[in-house]
Design a protein around this motif. Structure first.
Motif, PDB file in Angstrom:
ATOM      1  N   MET A 128       4.576   5.234  10.214  1.00  0.00           N
ATOM      2  CA  MET A 128       5.256   6.518  10.108  1.00  0.00           C
ATOM      3  C   MET A 128       5.142   7.131   8.720  1.00  0.00           C
ATOM      4  SD  MET A 128       5.971   7.054  13.132  1.00  0.00           S
ATOM      5  CE  MET A 128       6.694   8.657  12.774  1.00  0.00           C
ATOM      6  N   GLU A 129       4.929   6.296   7.708  1.00  0.00           N
ATOM      7  CA  GLU A 129       4.801   6.817   6.344  1.00  0.00           C
ATOM      8  C   GLU A 129       3.621   7.768   6.225  1.00  0.00           C
ATOM      9  OE1 GLU A 129       6.428   6.976   2.463  1.00  0.00           O
ATOM     10  OE2 GLU A 129       7.163   5.921   4.241  1.00  0.00           O
ATOM     11  N   LEU A 159      -2.332   1.075   4.347  1.00  0.00           N
ATOM     12  CA  LEU A 159      -3.008   0.048   5.143  1.00  0.00           C
ATOM     13  C   LEU A 159      -2.028  -0.561   6.141  1.00  0.00           C
ATOM     14  CD1 LEU A 159      -4.874  -1.839   2.268  1.00  0.00           C
ATOM     15  CD2 LEU A 159      -5.761   0.024   3.694  1.00  0.00           C
ATOM     16  N   PRO A 160      -2.343  -0.562   7.430  1.00  0.00           N
ATOM     17  CA  PRO A 160      -1.466  -1.209   8.405  1.00  0.00           C
ATOM     18  C   PRO A 160      -1.375  -2.715   8.167  1.00  0.00           C
ATOM     19  CG  PRO A 160      -3.059   0.237   9.484  1.00  0.00           C
ATOM     20  CD  PRO A 160      -3.497   0.099   8.066  1.00  0.00           C
ATOM     21  N   LEU A 161      -0.199  -3.274   8.420  1.00  0.00           N
ATOM     22  CA  LEU A 161      -0.060  -4.728   8.371  1.00  0.00           C
ATOM     23  C   LEU A 161      -0.995  -5.366   9.399  1.00  0.00           C
ATOM     24  CD1 LEU A 161       3.744  -5.469   8.035  1.00  0.00           C
ATOM     25  CD2 LEU A 161       1.985  -5.699   6.296  1.00  0.00           C
ATOM     26  N   SER A 179       0.809  -1.229   0.000  1.00  0.00           N
ATOM     27  CA  SER A 179       0.000   0.000   0.000  1.00  0.00           C
ATOM     28  C   SER A 179       0.834   1.267   0.000  1.00  0.00           C
ATOM     29  CB  SER A 179      -0.958   0.002   1.202  1.00  0.00           C
ATOM     30  OG  SER A 179      -0.257   0.106   2.432  1.00  0.00           O
ATOM     31  N   THR A 180       2.118   1.171   0.365  1.00  0.00           N
ATOM     32  CA  THR A 180       2.981   2.362   0.353  1.00  0.00           C
ATOM     33  C   THR A 180       3.768   2.481  -0.944  1.00  0.00           C
ATOM     34  OG1 THR A 180       4.716   1.097   1.469  1.00  0.00           O
ATOM     35  CG2 THR A 180       3.236   2.393   2.863  1.00  0.00           C
ATOM     36  N   ALA A 181       3.481   1.635  -1.915  1.00  0.00           N
ATOM     37  CA  ALA A 181       4.208   1.670  -3.193  1.00  0.00           C
ATOM     38  C   ALA A 181       3.371   2.408  -4.238  1.00  0.00           C
ATOM     39  CB  ALA A 181       4.557   0.249  -3.627  1.00  0.00           C
ATOM     40  N   TYR A 182       3.043   1.745  -5.344  1.00  0.00           N
ATOM     41  CA  TYR A 182       2.278   2.374  -6.425  1.00  0.00           C
ATOM     42  C   TYR A 182       0.955   2.927  -5.910  1.00  0.00           C
ATOM     43  CZ  TYR A 182       0.465   2.756 -11.254  1.00  0.00           C
ATOM     44  OH  TYR A 182      -0.040   3.191 -12.445  1.00  0.00           O
ATOM     45  N   ASN A 183       0.311   2.192  -5.005  1.00  0.00           N
ATOM     46  CA  ASN A 183      -0.958   2.628  -4.445  1.00  0.00           C
ATOM     47  C   ASN A 183      -0.858   4.009  -3.802  1.00  0.00           C
ATOM     48  OD1 ASN A 183      -3.726   2.147  -3.130  1.00  0.00           O
ATOM     49  ND2 ASN A 183      -2.419   2.356  -1.345  1.00  0.00           N
ATOM     50  N   LEU A 184       0.199   4.249  -3.039  1.00  0.00           N
ATOM     51  CA  LEU A 184       0.362   5.543  -2.373  1.00  0.00           C
ATOM     52  C   LEU A 184       0.590   6.657  -3.386  1.00  0.00           C
ATOM     53  CD1 LEU A 184       0.565   7.179   0.230  1.00  0.00           C
ATOM     54  CD2 LEU A 184       2.988   6.556   0.353  1.00  0.00           C
ATOM     55  N   SER A 185       1.382   6.382  -4.427  1.00  0.00           N
ATOM     56  CA  SER A 185       1.642   7.402  -5.438  1.00  0.00           C
ATOM     57  C   SER A 185       0.380   7.740  -6.227  1.00  0.00           C
ATOM     58  CB  SER A 185       2.744   6.948  -6.396  1.00  0.00           C
ATOM     59  OG  SER A 185       2.309   5.881  -7.210  1.00  0.00           O
TER      60      SER A 185
END
Length: 258
Positions: free
Chosen positions: A253-254, A169-171, A157-163
């Motif tokens: 933290m992201e 989404l928390p683990l 969720s912090t990769a392409y999805n975030l961009s």
């Protein structure tokens, strides 16, 4: 005896990763990855994904401990030559469940592939893609006009999805992010958060005039007609992290990085 007595070392072909592998060459009696209790991966996030994908083909996937010799290294630990055995013993384990993606081409051929981070469909030409979106066999968007759409796991969720302005989404949240890519119609739809037991289906409308490709992590299929997505709970993977750099803390933290 260590739980990781048999250790394998794999490295990206980049110069920094190869140099690090040379430094570690005499640090242990390395074994073949097929015989290992743990795999040490040197490189970046992309190489770690490649390593995890090789685990999906194994009857008994083993944990992977990555050390960053790439650029971002979000899924990696810090590169350090010394103290590896102690780091492995103290490492925190995180389970990662991949998606099972079934792609039907306009030629009728069916392809199945896993996605650890995300699966997306993307327009192939200047023509806007038009996609019908279904969740659990129910049409939730009859026509999404867009550049594409993606479904992301918590780990991705912090990769392409975030961009693409999707949610982090928390683990352990047991959720999936459904995120449009440059949506045109409906203008106000910005995506959805779904339980990870949901079954997602994308049907490409007018695929001959508006061709679309499907991408699962680093694997692409062109000219698709339909994509079906579900969690593949039979092939769970394990990532290892230093306690002070655990993935759940990084994902939390992201959300505060401007």
């Amino acid at each position: 005896m260590s739980q990781f007595e048999r250790r394998a070392l794999v490295a990206s072909p980049t110069a920094p990763a190869q140099a690090a592998a040379a430094e570690l060459a005499d640090a242990a009696d390395w074994v073949d990855p097929a015989d290992a209790d743990v795999v040490i991966a040197l490189g970046g996030d992309g190489f770690l994904l490649q390593t995890l994908h090789t685990m999906l083909d194994r009857r008994r996937p083993v944990p992977v401990f990555g050390m960053n010799l790439g650029t971002v290294g979000f899924l990696m630990n810090e590169w350090r030559r010394h103290g590896l055995v102690d780091r492995l013993e103290r490492a925190k384990a995180f389970k990662v469940t991949p998606l099972l993606v079934t792609v039907t081409g306009i030629d009728g051929r069916i392809h199945q592939m896993p996605a650890i981070n995300e699966v997306s469909v993307l327009r192939e030409t200047r023509q806007t893609a038009k996609i019908e979106v279904m969740v659990n066999d129910r049409v939730v968007l009859p026509e999404l006009a867009c550049d594409g759409i993606l479904a992301a796991t918590p780990a991705g969720s912090t990769a392409y999805n975030l961009s693409a302005h999707g949610p982090i989404l928390p683990l352990g949240s047991n959720l999936l992010a459904l995120t449009p890519i440059s949506p045109f119609r409906p203008r106000r739809w910005r995506g959805a958060i779904l339980p990870d037991k949901a079954r997602i289906q994308w049907r490409v409308l007018d695929p001959d005039k508006r061709p679309v490709s499907a991408v699962a992590d680093q694997h692409e299929i062109r000219d698709v007609a339909q994509v079906d997505i579900a969690m593949d709970r039979a092939r769970e993977l394990t990532l290892l992290f230093d306690p002070e750099h655990a993935l759940d803390d990084r994902i939390t933290m992201e959300q505060f990085i401007s």
